[in-house]
Scaffold this motif. Structure first.
Motif: not given
Length: 97
Positions: A27-30, A65-69, A74-80
């Motif tokens: 998953v992480r490599n994908s 990817f967020a919904e996959s669980g 922190s890995e799937t949300i963009l922080e502006f």
């Protein structure tokens, strides 16, 4: 992932990017390869850049990817930065720092 704009280009800080690990999590490599494939500039050790035409794909990919669980927020949300206006197309996958 901490992000910022450079002209009209969305940039993700190099420290916040996923890493590719030979023999690592599928998953992480994908996720790594998916992000890299839609970026307009993605070199090792530097911030990756995404131009406006791919923002819809980026948003959909982050949601998927967020919904996959398998990955955390922190890995799937963009922080502006707080003083940045978030484009509508990225709003569903974004927040302010």
């Amino acid at each position: 992932m901490r992000v910022y704009f450079k002209d009209e280009i969305l940039c993700i800080h190099a420290e916040d990017l996923p890493s590719y690990k030979k023999g690592g999590s599928v998953v992480r490599n994908s996720y790594f390869w998916a992000l890299k494939s839609i970026s307009c500039y993605a070199r090792r050790g530097v911030d990756w850049e995404f131009d406006p035409p791919v923002w819809v794909a980026l948003s959909r990919m982050l949601l998927s990817f967020a919904e996959s669980g398998y990955l955390g927020d922190s890995e799937t949300i963009l922080e502006f930065p707080i003083d940045t206006q978030i484009p509508d197309v990225l709003r569903s996958v974004s927040t302010w720092l």
